[in-house]
Design a protein around this motif. Structure first.
Motif, mmCIF file in Angstrom:
data_model
loop_
_atom_site.group_PDB
_atom_site.id
_atom_site.type_symbol
_atom_site.label_atom_id
_atom_site.label_comp_id
_atom_site.label_asym_id
_atom_site.label_seq_id
_atom_site.Cartn_x
_atom_site.Cartn_y
_atom_site.Cartn_z
ATOM 1 N N ALA A 94 0.868 -1.176 0.000
ATOM 2 C CA ALA A 94 0.000 0.000 0.000
ATOM 3 C C ALA A 94 0.903 1.224 0.000
ATOM 4 C CB ALA A 94 -0.885 -0.002 1.244
ATOM 5 N N ASN A 95 0.478 2.275 -0.684
ATOM 6 C CA ASN A 95 1.222 3.537 -0.632
ATOM 7 C C ASN A 95 0.228 4.669 -0.388
ATOM 8 O OD1 ASN A 95 0.264 4.545 -3.247
ATOM 9 N ND2 ASN A 95 1.572 2.966 -4.132
ATOM 10 N N THR A 96 0.697 5.877 -0.294
ATOM 11 C CA THR A 96 -0.187 6.992 0.074
ATOM 12 C C THR A 96 -1.291 7.240 -0.951
ATOM 13 O OG1 THR A 96 1.403 8.528 -0.885
ATOM 14 C CG2 THR A 96 1.509 8.193 1.487
ATOM 15 N N THR A 97 -1.033 6.934 -2.212
ATOM 16 C CA THR A 97 -2.042 7.212 -3.242
ATOM 17 C C THR A 97 -2.735 5.965 -3.776
ATOM 18 O OG1 THR A 97 -0.358 7.170 -4.979
ATOM 19 C CG2 THR A 97 -0.882 9.306 -3.999
ATOM 20 N N GLY A 98 -2.359 4.788 -3.325
ATOM 21 C CA GLY A 98 -2.989 3.576 -3.843
ATOM 22 C C GLY A 98 -2.210 2.333 -3.490
ATOM 23 N N ILE A 99 -1.904 1.539 -4.533
ATOM 24 C CA ILE A 99 -1.268 0.239 -4.358
ATOM 25 C C ILE A 99 -0.124 0.108 -5.364
ATOM 26 C CG2 ILE A 99 -1.617 -2.275 -4.557
ATOM 27 C CD1 ILE A 99 -4.592 -1.718 -3.766
ATOM 28 N N SER A 100 0.970 -0.501 -4.921
ATOM 29 C CA SER A 100 2.099 -0.791 -5.800
ATOM 30 C C SER A 100 2.330 -2.288 -5.838
ATOM 31 C CB SER A 100 3.375 -0.113 -5.306
ATOM 32 O OG SER A 100 3.264 1.284 -5.350
ATOM 33 N N ILE A 101 2.618 -2.792 -7.033
ATOM 34 C CA ILE A 101 3.019 -4.184 -7.205
ATOM 35 C C ILE A 101 4.390 -4.148 -7.861
ATOM 36 C CG2 ILE A 101 2.525 -6.389 -8.332
ATOM 37 C CD1 ILE A 101 -0.447 -5.661 -8.132
ATOM 38 N N TYR A 102 5.355 -4.782 -7.199
ATOM 39 C CA TYR A 102 6.729 -4.805 -7.682
ATOM 40 C C TYR A 102 7.009 -6.150 -8.339
ATOM 41 C CZ TYR A 102 6.907 -0.850 -4.544
ATOM 42 O OH TYR A 102 6.635 0.339 -3.919
ATOM 43 N N ILE A 103 7.628 -6.111 -9.503
ATOM 44 C CA ILE A 103 7.938 -7.312 -10.266
ATOM 45 C C ILE A 103 9.453 -7.407 -10.415
ATOM 46 C CG2 ILE A 103 7.623 -8.498 -12.467
ATOM 47 C CD1 ILE A 103 4.963 -8.067 -10.962
ATOM 48 N N PHE A 104 10.037 -8.494 -9.909
ATOM 49 C CA PHE A 104 11.486 -8.680 -9.993
ATOM 50 C C PHE A 104 11.813 -9.912 -10.822
ATOM 51 C CE2 PHE A 104 10.724 -6.421 -5.991
ATOM 52 C CZ PHE A 104 11.506 -5.296 -6.211
ATOM 53 N N GLY A 105 12.944 -9.864 -11.495
ATOM 54 C CA GLY A 105 13.407 -11.018 -12.262
ATOM 55 C C GLY A 105 13.277 -10.860 -13.757
ATOM 56 N N ILE A 106 12.704 -9.754 -14.219
ATOM 57 C CA ILE A 106 12.613 -9.489 -15.657
ATOM 58 C C ILE A 106 13.793 -8.597 -16.024
ATOM 59 C CG2 ILE A 106 11.252 -8.462 -17.520
ATOM 60 C CD1 ILE A 106 8.733 -9.102 -15.873
ATOM 61 N N GLU A 107 14.663 -9.100 -16.887
ATOM 62 C CA GLU A 107 15.874 -8.365 -17.254
ATOM 63 C C GLU A 107 15.574 -7.105 -18.080
ATOM 64 O OE1 GLU A 107 19.024 -9.154 -16.246
ATOM 65 O OE2 GLU A 107 18.106 -10.741 -15.035
ATOM 66 N N ASP A 108 14.676 -7.235 -19.051
ATOM 67 C CA ASP A 108 14.351 -6.118 -19.948
ATOM 68 C C ASP A 108 13.434 -5.134 -19.228
ATOM 69 O OD1 ASP A 108 13.483 -4.382 -21.931
ATOM 70 O OD2 ASP A 108 12.826 -5.956 -23.302
ATOM 71 N N LYS A 109 13.940 -3.971 -18.904
ATOM 72 C CA LYS A 109 13.187 -2.986 -18.123
ATOM 73 C C LYS A 109 12.042 -2.329 -18.910
ATOM 74 C CE LYS A 109 15.356 -3.932 -14.516
ATOM 75 N NZ LYS A 109 14.703 -4.953 -13.742
ATOM 76 N N LYS A 110 11.951 -2.579 -20.206
ATOM 77 C CA LYS A 110 10.846 -2.041 -21.005
ATOM 78 C C LYS A 110 9.714 -3.060 -21.167
ATOM 79 C CE LYS A 110 13.847 0.933 -23.748
ATOM 80 N NZ LYS A 110 14.382 1.162 -25.084
ATOM 81 N N PHE A 111 9.997 -4.310 -20.807
ATOM 82 C CA PHE A 111 9.072 -5.416 -21.053
ATOM 83 C C PHE A 111 7.687 -5.203 -20.449
ATOM 84 C CE2 PHE A 111 7.137 -9.474 -19.896
ATOM 85 C CZ PHE A 111 7.076 -10.092 -21.132
ATOM 86 N N LEU A 112 7.605 -4.885 -19.182
ATOM 87 C CA LEU A 112 6.303 -4.727 -18.509
ATOM 88 C C LEU A 112 5.440 -3.679 -19.191
ATOM 89 C CD1 LEU A 112 6.805 -4.808 -14.629
ATOM 90 C CD2 LEU A 112 5.490 -6.396 -16.023
ATOM 91 N N ALA A 113 6.003 -2.499 -19.373
ATOM 92 C CA ALA A 113 5.243 -1.397 -19.974
ATOM 93 C C ALA A 113 4.857 -1.708 -21.414
ATOM 94 C CB ALA A 113 6.053 -0.105 -19.905
ATOM 95 N N GLU A 114 5.793 -2.247 -22.193
ATOM 96 C CA GLU A 114 5.515 -2.523 -23.609
ATOM 97 C C GLU A 114 4.550 -3.691 -23.800
ATOM 98 O OE1 GLU A 114 9.335 -2.995 -25.471
ATOM 99 O OE2 GLU A 114 9.686 -0.816 -25.521
ATOM 100 N N THR A 115 4.663 -4.703 -22.974
ATOM 101 C CA THR A 115 3.845 -5.912 -23.143
ATOM 102 C C THR A 115 2.457 -5.780 -22.520
ATOM 103 O OG1 THR A 115 5.884 -7.202 -23.096
ATOM 104 C CG2 THR A 115 3.824 -8.422 -22.827
ATOM 105 N N TYR A 116 2.365 -5.117 -21.362
ATOM 106 C CA TYR A 116 1.108 -5.107 -20.618
ATOM 107 C C TYR A 116 0.529 -3.714 -20.365
ATOM 108 C CZ TYR A 116 2.667 -9.853 -19.544
ATOM 109 O OH TYR A 116 3.096 -11.152 -19.637
ATOM 110 N N GLY A 117 1.341 -2.685 -20.485
ATOM 111 C CA GLY A 117 0.947 -1.335 -20.074
ATOM 112 C C GLY A 117 -0.388 -0.852 -20.619
ATOM 113 N N LYS A 118 -0.578 -0.936 -21.922
ATOM 114 C CA LYS A 118 -1.811 -0.419 -22.535
ATOM 115 C C LYS A 118 -3.031 -1.243 -22.164
ATOM 116 C CE LYS A 118 0.338 1.964 -26.338
ATOM 117 N NZ LYS A 118 0.960 1.789 -27.626
#
Length: 139
Positions: free
Chosen positions: A80-104
């Motif tokens: 939980a954070n002050t404005t909502g919720i954060s989910i942290y994902i570790f173990g993915i080498e490509d730092k663009k992967f999450l946003a490019e694959t799932y973001g939209k």
């Protein structure tokens, strides 16, 4: 207190509706990763100073540092954070992967190289979040 008790205590001390949403996310992650190692980080450093928000961790990921050392850590973190919720994902080498694959497809969420941040569950597509959890669980 054991880890399960720490997690339940953390969840129940959140204000509504965050308490209910964190519990829902905890249940979702546990459905996808039923046998995962559970972690609870209280956000304090060795001196007892608060340095981050508390986190519930799921799974096991080994972080390898450039100096050759390694440390066990979780694959998915929930906080939980002050404005909502954060989910942290570790173990993915490509730092663009999450946003490019799932973001939209994820909905109204901020997606960085390793963090998904949103205000409330109704802002995101829970099926896409489950897809991310399943992907990370397979790593």
């Amino acid at each position: 207190m054991n880890v399960d008790e720490q997690i339940q205590n953390y969840i129940t001390t959140q204000p509504e509706p965050k308490c209910n949403e964190i519990e829902s996310l905890h249940q979702l992650i546990m459905q996808v990763m039923p046998d995962c190692k559970l972690w609870f980080l209280d956000g304090k450093n060795e001196e007892g100073k608060i340095v981050s928000n508390p986190n519930i961790g799921y799974g096991l990921n080994t972080i390898k540092y450039t100096n050759g050392t390694a440390k066990d850590f979780y694959k998915i973190g929930l906080s939980a954070n002050t404005t909502g919720i954060s989910i942290y994902i570790f173990g993915i080498e490509d730092k663009k992967f999450l946003a490019e694959t799932y973001g939209k497809r994820l909905g109204k969420a901020s997606v960085t190289g390793y963090c998904i941040k949103f205000k409330t569950l109704k802002d995101i597509n829970i099926e896409v979040l489950e897809e991310i959890i399943r992907y990370v669980n397979e790593l």
